[in-house]
Motif scaffolding. Structure first.
Motif, PDB file in Angstrom:
ATOM      1  N   ALA A  62       0.827  -1.209   0.000  1.00  0.00           N
ATOM      2  CA  ALA A  62       0.000   0.000   0.000  1.00  0.00           C
ATOM      3  C   ALA A  62       0.862   1.259   0.000  1.00  0.00           C
ATOM      4  CB  ALA A  62      -0.926  -0.011   1.212  1.00  0.00           C
ATOM      5  N   ALA A  65       2.308   1.724  -3.430  1.00  0.00           N
ATOM      6  CA  ALA A  65       1.321   2.228  -4.383  1.00  0.00           C
ATOM      7  C   ALA A  65       1.070   3.712  -4.169  1.00  0.00           C
ATOM      8  CB  ALA A  65       0.031   1.428  -4.264  1.00  0.00           C
ATOM      9  N   ARG A  66       1.003   4.119  -2.911  1.00  0.00           N
ATOM     10  CA  ARG A  66       0.773   5.542  -2.640  1.00  0.00           C
ATOM     11  C   ARG A  66       1.935   6.400  -3.137  1.00  0.00           C
ATOM     12  NH1 ARG A  66      -1.910   3.544   2.148  1.00  0.00           N
ATOM     13  NH2 ARG A  66       0.070   3.462   3.282  1.00  0.00           N
ATOM     14  N   GLY A  69       2.507   4.877  -7.335  1.00  0.00           N
ATOM     15  CA  GLY A  69       1.365   4.642  -8.202  1.00  0.00           C
ATOM     16  C   GLY A  69       0.931   3.193  -8.188  1.00  0.00           C
ATOM     17  N   ALA A  70      -0.297   2.957  -8.647  1.00  0.00           N
ATOM     18  CA  ALA A  70      -0.840   1.601  -8.640  1.00  0.00           C
ATOM     19  C   ALA A  70      -0.157   0.716  -9.669  1.00  0.00           C
ATOM     20  CB  ALA A  70      -2.339   1.646  -8.912  1.00  0.00           C
ATOM     21  N   GLY A  71       0.302   1.289 -10.771  1.00  0.00           N
ATOM     22  CA  GLY A  71       0.977   0.528 -11.808  1.00  0.00           C
ATOM     23  C   GLY A  71       2.250   1.216 -12.243  1.00  0.00           C
ATOM     24  N   SER A  72       3.105   0.474 -12.921  1.00  0.00           N
ATOM     25  CA  SER A  72       4.368   1.064 -13.381  1.00  0.00           C
ATOM     26  C   SER A  72       4.186   1.907 -14.626  1.00  0.00           C
ATOM     27  CB  SER A  72       5.391  -0.043 -13.653  1.00  0.00           C
ATOM     28  OG  SER A  72       4.902  -0.927 -14.638  1.00  0.00           O
ATOM     29  N   PRO A 271       3.668  -3.951 -10.910  1.00  0.00           N
ATOM     30  CA  PRO A 271       3.337  -2.777 -10.101  1.00  0.00           C
ATOM     31  C   PRO A 271       4.410  -2.521  -9.043  1.00  0.00           C
ATOM     32  CG  PRO A 271       1.411  -4.150 -10.402  1.00  0.00           C
ATOM     33  CD  PRO A 271       2.574  -4.935 -10.947  1.00  0.00           C
ATOM     34  N   GLY A 273       4.236  -1.355  -6.102  1.00  0.00           N
ATOM     35  CA  GLY A 273       3.858  -1.801  -4.766  1.00  0.00           C
ATOM     36  C   GLY A 273       4.188  -3.262  -4.529  1.00  0.00           C
TER      37      GLY A 273
END
Length: 397
Positions: A62, A65-66, A69-72, A271, A273
């Motif tokens: 998490a 991701a924060r 980002g959620a994806g690369s 990702p 994350g």
């Protein structure tokens, strides 16, 4: 034309008791899952150290991701190679004692990409007969001349190598831990055979990394140098509890994969994350060696109790513990009965294993409780007693 063709193939799959079916589940604690209103203990997955649902990995994912980002957003060679990816590759190289490592999105892609590169140009490939499907598919994709040696029969491998051409490069490929049998390759003997015939050795250590070897470095890890095992593949979605895979080796190998592996070049990077979660898993692997100790104790206890109960488990000292039943229908019947008793187990049939070798595949985890393990063993003993079969009560190997 298409509809009757596909309908015929599907009907044949059903008639042969080979129908595959997904089960929608929700995870609980202690390797328990919820299937609708029913609770099952998971003895089918590959979460060997109990990290997949560790809240520390979830928090690392998490936070990653924060921040990133959620994806690369792109492939590694465009703009998708982010700081966590670079840090993870360095950690994986250190874990396995290799100069470098390269991330792939899945283990299947790692094997396809590696064999596509190394198998080009007339290379001769020699594979163990029980290698994972991704290794066999990768060799076929490469279009290389491929031979398969008898399972863990390194004299057979030597015979094949001795009859092969000296004019073309040779590549020997083997699983480290064989995913359906649970036994392990003899890396020392494989490396010796390869050096004798000037062949490279590629080991897919998907089920060994995190579980076996010094500090969880796997079957190969730091015990064998890059010159002995030039190509090492590992996955991150089993013992390390996240997702993705890597290939570790020297500069020549990693540069070649970066330049030529289509499964690496033409896909979006994992990702960020997920990379952060894997970095946290590596921290836990290092700081909590007791997880591997608990898993080892579970395996020893399982083997001892299975022998006491007369269950003919296949020879395996790894978390993968198969029970050979032979017949697909029988495997499905046992699997359903065990599910009714609250256990989710793998019902493995052809073509995953050869015809006549259908089996129940049990996997142990550090997150299992001894109570759950004993309850499963007792349920198996009850099934064996109530359904006698020729050879079923033979002693444990």
């Amino acid at each position: 034309m298409w509809r009757p063709l596909l309908e015929q193939r599907l009907e044949q799959q059903r008639r042969q008791d080979l129908w595959r079916q997904r089960v929608t589940l929700s995870p609980l604690e202690d390797k328990r899952l919820v299937n609708g209103r029913h609770t099952l203990v998971d003895f089918a997955g590959s979460d060997y150290l109990g990290l997949a649902h560790d809240p520390r990995l979830a928090e690392a994912l998490a936070q990653g991701a924060r921040r990133y980002g959620a994806g690369s957003g792109a492939s590694h060679l465009v703009s998708g190679h982010l700081e966590p990816h670079h840090a993870l590759e360095e950690r994986l190289a250190d874990l396995t004692g290799r100069p470098r490592a390269l991330l792939f999105s899945t283990g299947y892609m790692a094997n396809l990409g590696t064999l596509q590169v190394l198998g080009a140009g007339g290379v001769q490939i020699f594979q163990d007969r029980l290698n994972h499907a991704s290794l066999l598919d990768g060799g076929q994709l490469a279009g290389a001349r491929a031979r398969r040696f008898h399972h863990r029969d390194y004299d057979d491998l030597a015979r094949l190598l001795s009859r092969s051409s000296n004019d073309k490069p040779r590549l020997v490929v083997s699983d480290g831990v064989f995913s359906m049998d649970g036994d392990t390759a003899d890396i020392s003997v494989l490396a010796d055979r390869c050096q004798r015939f000037d062949a490279w050795l590629m080991i897919d250590d998907a089920h060994g990394v995190g579980v076996l070897g010094e500090g969880g470095s796997g079957c190969v890890g730091r015990r064998f140098a890059s010159r002995q095992v030039p190509v090492l593949v590992g996955t991150l979605g089993k013992a390390l509890g996240s997702a993705g895979a890597f290939v570790a080796g020297d500069d020549l190998l990693i540069d070649s994969l970066t330049q030529f592996a289509r499964a690496y070049i033409y896909t979006t990077a994992q990702p960020p994350g997920v990379a952060c979660a894997t970095l946290r898993a590596l921290d836990i692997l290092e700081s909590e060696p007791e997880r591997r100790t608990v898993l080892g104790d579970h395996i020893s206890h399982w083997r001892e109790q299975a022998k006491r109960l007369g269950l003919p488990m296949m020879p395996s000292e790894t978390p993968i513990q198969p029970l050979l039943l032979g017949d697909s229908q029988r495997v499905l019947s046992w699997s359903r009965l065990l599910r009714q008793r609250g256990f989710l187990v793998g019902a493995i049939r052809e073509p995953t294993v050869p015809r006549g070798q259908a089996r129940l595949r049990f996997t142990l985890s550090a997150a299992h409780t001894r109570q759950s393990i004993d309850a499963l063993l007792e349920a198996l003993a009850e099934l064996a007693t109530n359904e006698p079969q020729p050879g079923l009560r033979e002693p444990l190997a």
